[in-house]
Design a protein around this motif. Structure first.
Motif, PDB file in Angstrom:
ATOM      1  N   UNK A   2       6.482   9.267  -0.660  1.00 39.34           N
ATOM      2  CA  UNK A   2       7.938   9.180  -1.335  1.00 39.34           C
ATOM      3  C   UNK A   2       8.443   9.935  -0.530  1.00 39.34           C
ATOM      4  N   UNK A   3       8.160   8.773   1.059  1.00 36.98           N
ATOM      5  CA  UNK A   3       9.816   8.564   1.994  1.00 36.98           C
ATOM      6  C   UNK A   3       9.914   7.319   1.687  1.00 36.98           C
ATOM      7  N   UNK A   4      11.115   7.342   1.664  1.00 42.72           N
ATOM      8  CA  UNK A   4      11.547   5.591   2.151  1.00 42.72           C
ATOM      9  C   UNK A   4      11.166   4.793   2.254  1.00 42.72           C
ATOM     10  N   UNK A   5      11.365   3.933   0.845  1.00 44.52           N
ATOM     11  CA  UNK A   5      10.589   2.926   1.172  1.00 44.52           C
ATOM     12  C   UNK A   5      11.189   2.265   2.521  1.00 44.52           C
ATOM     13  N   UNK A   6      10.358   0.513   3.487  1.00 42.05           N
ATOM     14  CA  UNK A   6      10.647   0.711   4.689  1.00 42.05           C
ATOM     15  C   UNK A   6      10.273   1.079   5.895  1.00 42.05           C
ATOM     16  N   UNK A   7      10.311   2.364   5.382  1.00 45.12           N
ATOM     17  CA  UNK A   7       9.542   4.308   6.831  1.00 45.12           C
ATOM     18  C   UNK A   7       7.841   3.776   6.081  1.00 45.12           C
ATOM     19  N   UNK A   8       7.079   2.931   5.538  1.00 48.21           N
ATOM     20  CA  UNK A   8       5.907   2.702   5.421  1.00 48.21           C
ATOM     21  C   UNK A   8       5.670   1.238   4.966  1.00 48.21           C
ATOM     22  N   UNK A   9       4.684   0.900   5.322  1.00 51.92           N
ATOM     23  CA  UNK A   9       3.254  -0.221   4.838  1.00 51.92           C
ATOM     24  C   UNK A   9       3.740  -0.408   3.821  1.00 51.92           C
ATOM     25  N   UNK A  10       4.108  -1.154   2.574  1.00 47.96           N
ATOM     26  CA  UNK A  10       4.389  -1.841   1.049  1.00 47.96           C
ATOM     27  C   UNK A  10       3.912  -2.599   1.418  1.00 47.96           C
ATOM     28  N   UNK A  11       2.570  -2.444   1.031  1.00 45.18           N
ATOM     29  CA  UNK A  11       1.912  -4.434   0.934  1.00 45.18           C
ATOM     30  C   UNK A  11       0.563  -3.432   0.255  1.00 45.18           C
ATOM     31  N   UNK A  12       0.109  -4.560  -0.311  1.00 46.87           N
ATOM     32  CA  UNK A  12      -1.407  -4.675  -0.892  1.00 46.87           C
ATOM     33  C   UNK A  12      -2.614  -5.583  -0.287  1.00 46.87           C
ATOM     34  N   UNK A  13      -3.857  -4.360  -0.501  1.00 49.36           N
ATOM     35  CA  UNK A  13      -4.530  -5.052   0.255  1.00 49.36           C
ATOM     36  C   UNK A  13      -5.605  -4.921  -0.920  1.00 49.36           C
ATOM     37  N   UNK A  14      -6.200  -6.825  -1.140  1.00 50.23           N
ATOM     38  CA  UNK A  14      -6.690  -6.443  -2.215  1.00 50.23           C
ATOM     39  C   UNK A  14      -8.594  -7.454  -2.028  1.00 50.23           C
ATOM     40  N   UNK A  15      -9.270  -7.113  -2.321  1.00 50.68           N
ATOM     41  CA  UNK A  15     -10.841  -7.718  -2.657  1.00 50.68           C
ATOM     42  C   UNK A  15     -11.428  -8.539  -4.097  1.00 50.68           C
ATOM     43  N   UNK A  16     -12.247  -8.908  -4.597  1.00 50.10           N
ATOM     44  CA  UNK A  16     -12.362  -9.671  -5.695  1.00 50.10           C
ATOM     45  C   UNK A  16     -13.937  -8.700  -5.928  1.00 50.10           C
ATOM     46  N   UNK A  17     -14.050  -8.727  -7.481  1.00 52.15           N
ATOM     47  CA  UNK A  17     -15.757  -8.181  -8.282  1.00 52.15           C
ATOM     48  C   UNK A  17     -15.684  -9.747  -8.584  1.00 52.15           C
ATOM     49  N   UNK A  18     -16.676 -10.526  -7.587  1.00 50.28           N
ATOM     50  CA  UNK A  18     -17.671 -11.630  -8.950  1.00 50.28           C
ATOM     51  C   UNK A  18     -18.197 -11.016  -9.605  1.00 50.28           C
ATOM     52  N   UNK A  19     -18.704 -12.354 -10.576  1.00 46.09           N
ATOM     53  CA  UNK A  19     -20.139 -12.592 -11.294  1.00 46.09           C
ATOM     54  C   UNK A  19     -20.818 -12.338 -11.297  1.00 46.09           C
ATOM     55  N   UNK A  20     -22.017 -12.844 -10.457  1.00 41.02           N
ATOM     56  CA  UNK A  20     -23.240 -13.948 -11.367  1.00 41.02           C
ATOM     57  C   UNK A  20     -23.209 -14.184 -12.308  1.00 41.02           C
ATOM     58  N   UNK A  21     -23.078 -15.846 -12.128  1.00 42.77           N
ATOM     59  CA  UNK A  21     -24.049 -16.480 -12.920  1.00 42.77           C
ATOM     60  C   UNK A  21     -25.036 -17.246 -13.580  1.00 42.77           C
ATOM     61  N   UNK A  22     -24.420 -16.839 -15.093  1.00 37.36           N
ATOM     62  CA  UNK A  22     -26.491 -17.096 -14.971  1.00 37.36           C
ATOM     63  C   UNK A  22     -27.509 -18.245 -15.205  1.00 37.36           C
ATOM     64  N   UNK A  23     -28.803 -18.038 -14.696  1.00 36.64           N
ATOM     65  CA  UNK A  23     -29.336 -19.029 -14.694  1.00 36.64           C
ATOM     66  C   UNK A  23     -28.758 -19.675 -12.862  1.00 36.64           C
TER      67      UNK A  23
END
Length: 545
Positions: A262-283
């Motif tokens: 809730x503090x001013x933008x620019x005063x905190x790290x407004x970035x996003x971390x991503x991981x990936x959910x992947x499915x095992x392919x049949x066979x």
């Protein structure tokens, strides 16, 4: 555990960081309810070190709790200390981290406590369990970051990335190779053991096109509820069940975490971390490589300052409150306390200018306007040996000494008082504590962590707490039980706990910057009359200051 330096490369930059056993994040500690845990920690770095076992009750074993200058002097370079404690009546996800200065930036890991043999989860058992530890990464040395902030009186430099299990992921520069990937099989259910180990940021978490069923927080089971997105504050843990789609979806899915602030933008790290959910392919063989030609779906996270979302989520958290997992909420109250929690200022040293809210002030933070100064020896030792004079006072204020409209226009004088004061509780007292955010330097959500206890979150609201009308709305039937709770931005939270654990117990904001500025205090719980109600004597290898 060897505390040692290791070189780690993230965001195209390599730096030496403090680690446990050279691992970042550190190793997970696996135990079972009822186990005795013995961890020998040897310090091989140039910094003083302690480790805290976050959320472990530490019944009568306060010497093993870990906050520097509270329950122990730090482990000095070349020295060792054995943390020895028993996991009593707890099962679920907790975590461990360094508890001195900002070393927990890289010194942390999950604690997984399995139920006793033969005791099932109160929900269908998952196919697999996966720790998902959210962290925060600086290109710079975090010890230099906090040193500079304390020298200038200003806010510390913000982080450069968030991480999932130490990996920043593809949304950051040159980090696609450092991406957490969770491989799932269609139709199977996975339990993600989420930990927020970030220093200064509460985080939203979501997995594209999948729902998350919350079954536990802070190693206490809750009534299950299903969401697309959750909020998790530094210090908190959340176990969620994720059920994979019944058929191979021919797609990959981002899991994202980004800050709530809730503090001013620019005063905190407004970035996003991503991981990936992947499915095992049949066979296909189970370890087939990631298929980057598939479509990649991205969840939509709430706006960074969406307090309404946070309130809606936290209001869904309820204890199981069953015969097997009762909610032992104190029904009567022996001691009532009211603490303001928030920011403030201190004047700059004479003839200097600062980078605080004005050039004549530096940032500070306080509870009931007392900004805790840690002593040069350990509080618990001073209490145990009866030599408290010159170390601490027992006069922490039970309500604010200066009352004002806490969520209205801030007072003209925003200076805080510095001191080392404890609040003394008789053994087994039932305690009700209301924590009130203030408007001084802006509303902010404060994740407050209490060492040595779990507490019940019996009420919360916005604006100023009303001692006449608000208690009637308290939930004393199935409130959530936890060890870290967010004081709502511009609001208040009420908690209850039983002071059944003798010792000195730290309570502080788990945003490291606020703790550094003094948003911290300690409770002194006296011994009871029976032998099993007394603090055990200190171990022979307790470090010296």
């Amino acid at each position: 555990m060897q505390v040692q330096m290791a070189n780690v490369t993230r965001l195209c930059g390599t730096k030496g960081i403090v680690t446990v056993n050279g691992e970042y994040p550190g190793p997970a500690l696996l135990a079972r309810e009822g186990d005795r845990v013995v961890v020998r920690v040897t310090n091989r770095v140039a910094h003083n070190v302690t480790l805290h076992w976050h959320g472990i009750r530490q019944l009568r074993s306060g010497w093993a709790d870990g906050p520097a200058y509270v329950t122990q002097c730090p482990i000095q370079t070349g020295q060792s200390y054995v943390y020895d404690f028993t996991v009593t009546g707890q099962r679920g996800t907790l975590w461990w981290h360094a508890h001195i200065s900002w070393l927990r930036a890289t010194v942390y890991g999950a604690i997984v406590i399995l139920p006793k043999h033969g005791v099932p989860y109160p929900f269908p058992p998952p196919h697999e369990e996966v720790p998902v530890v959210l962290g925060e990464w600086w290109r710079a040395d975090t010890e230099a970051v906090v040193r500079q902030a304390l020298r200038t009186g200003g806010a510390p430099n913000i982080s450069d990335a968030f991480t999932i299990n130490g990996l920043p992921g593809p949304l950051y520069n040159c980090s696609a190779k450092d991406t957490f990937k969770l491989k799932v099989e269609p139709g199977k259910t996975y339990m993600l053991r989420l930990v927020n180990a970030a220093l200064n940021d509460e985080l939203f978490f979501s997995v594209a096109n999948h729902t998350l069923t919350v079954v536990e927080v802070d190693a206490v089971y809750v009534k299950p509820f299903t969401v697309k997105t959750l909020i998790i504050s530094p210090g908190q843990t959340t176990n969620v069940l994720l059920t994979a789609k019944p058929f191979y979806p021919k797609a990959n899915f981002y899991m994202l975490a980004a800050p709530y602030s809730t503090i001013r933008p620019g005063t905190f790290d407004n970035t996003t971390v991503a991981g990936i959910l992947e499915y095992q392919k049949p066979g296909s063989p189970s370890m087939s490589s990631f298929d980057k030609d598939l479509p990649l779906f991205k969840p939509v996270l709430p706006r960074f300052n969406d307090t309404g979302f946070v309130t809606n989520f936290t209001s869904k958290l309820r204890s199981l409150a069953t015969p097997q997992y009762p909610a032992a909420v104190p029904r009567s109250v022996d001691k009532r306390f009211f603490f303001t929690v928030g920011l403030g200022t201190l004047p700059c040293p004479a003839n200097t200018t600062c980078q605080g809210p004005t050039n004549k002030t530096q940032f500070a933070a306080a509870m009931n306007n007392v900004s805790l100064v840690l002593p040069s020896t350990a509080l618990l030792q001073s209490h145990f040996t009866g030599v408290s004079r010159g170390v601490y006072g027992s006069n922490f204020p039970v309500t604010p000494l200066l009352k004002f409209n806490y969520t209205g226009a801030p007072p003209n004088n925003t200076n805080v008082a510095k001191g080392t004061k404890l609040l003394v509780l008789p053994f087994n007292a039932s305690v009700e504590l209301v924590m009130q955010d203030t408007s001084i330097l802006g509303f902010e959500s404060h994740p407050l962590h209490l060492h040595g206890f779990n507490f019940f979150v019996v009420g919360q609201g916005f604006g100023n707490y009303d001692a006449v009308n608000d208690p009637a709305k308290f939930n004393l039937v199935d409130p959530v039980e936890r060890n870290t709770v967010g004081v709502p931005a511009g609001g208040w939270v009420a908690i209850r706990f039983l002071a059944d654990n003798p010792g000195v117990w730290f309570m502080h904001c788990h945003l490291e910057v606020h703790t550094t500025w003094g948003l911290r205090m300690a409770w002194l719980v006296l011994d009871g009359s029976l032998p099993n109600q007394k603090l055990l004597p200190p171990p022979a290898d307790l470090p010296k200051c």
